[in-house]
Write an enzyme that holds these catalytic residues in place. Sequence first.
Site, mmCIF file in Angstrom:
data_model
loop_
_atom_site.group_PDB
_atom_site.id
_atom_site.type_symbol
_atom_site.label_atom_id
_atom_site.label_comp_id
_atom_site.label_asym_id
_atom_site.label_seq_id
_atom_site.Cartn_x
_atom_site.Cartn_y
_atom_site.Cartn_z
ATOM 1 N N ASP A 96 0.853 -1.187 0.000
ATOM 2 C CA ASP A 96 0.000 0.000 0.000
ATOM 3 C C ASP A 96 0.892 1.242 0.000
ATOM 4 O O ASP A 96 1.804 1.363 0.833
ATOM 5 C CB ASP A 96 -0.909 0.012 1.223
ATOM 6 C CG ASP A 96 -1.995 -1.052 1.142
ATOM 7 O OD1 ASP A 96 -2.086 -1.729 0.099
ATOM 8 O OD2 ASP A 96 -2.739 -1.205 2.126
ATOM 9 N N ASP A 136 -15.278 -2.893 -1.268
ATOM 10 C CA ASP A 136 -14.875 -2.598 0.103
ATOM 11 C C ASP A 136 -16.140 -2.330 0.913
ATOM 12 O O ASP A 136 -16.924 -1.439 0.566
ATOM 13 C CB ASP A 136 -13.968 -1.369 0.144
ATOM 14 C CG ASP A 136 -12.783 -1.508 -0.804
ATOM 15 O OD1 ASP A 136 -12.240 -2.617 -0.899
ATOM 16 O OD2 ASP A 136 -12.406 -0.509 -1.440
#
Length: 244
Positions: A10, A131
Amino acid sequence: MTFELWPAIDLKGGECVRLLYGDMERSTTYAKSPAAQAWRFRDAGFDRLHVVDLDGAFAGAPANAEAVQAILYETDAKVQLGGGIRDRETVDRWLDLGITRVILGTAAVKDPALVKGAAKAHEGRIVVGIDARDGLVATEGWAQGSEMTAIDLGRRFEDAGVAAIVFTDIGRDGALTGVNVEATAELARALTIPVLASGGVKDADDIKALALHKADGVAGAILGRSLYEGTIDPSEAQGIARTA
């Protein structure tokens, strides 16, 4: 269908970080050089990488392109990339540069035609990112909620040529509290699209539990903090995946 493991890189401010519950203010830096981290994962035997441009996800446009390109230069691993990809031009550009698969999350909610068009043009190279917080889909880097369920969003793209769905339980992401096997399996059973589990994967038991649902359509897992903190042994994880 193979059972795939995708170590996560990330990106925030050009560095490799992990967030807690998707909160940009609660980040831990694990590597100053994402490219070096990519090499370490490849050296550990992983041939896939899950890369997310966190800054891009919030900004709505790529923000860590230099770091992504360095990862591509450093490793021969397959790379799937998400975060801030909201138009066809950006999709095409990343695929042309060597990204294996592009992940579309916010665009899947707000511009499903973009996802379907890209999936048709780039067969097997478009992934939908779903998500969810408390079962409902979140967008814009998880900053905005919606009234749509993960299953409803996934069904939008049945027969569209989407390669996979990455399903993240935001309430578990980065917390090492255990993956949400039940919600992941429920989503996989409801769809014909393979589902990758993300969020909260802690140890080998989580991988084993997910692998038991391979027949339901659970195709693998994203591994983040568990690898960085050493709660999962790379060799053991890959052994479970091979025998799934």
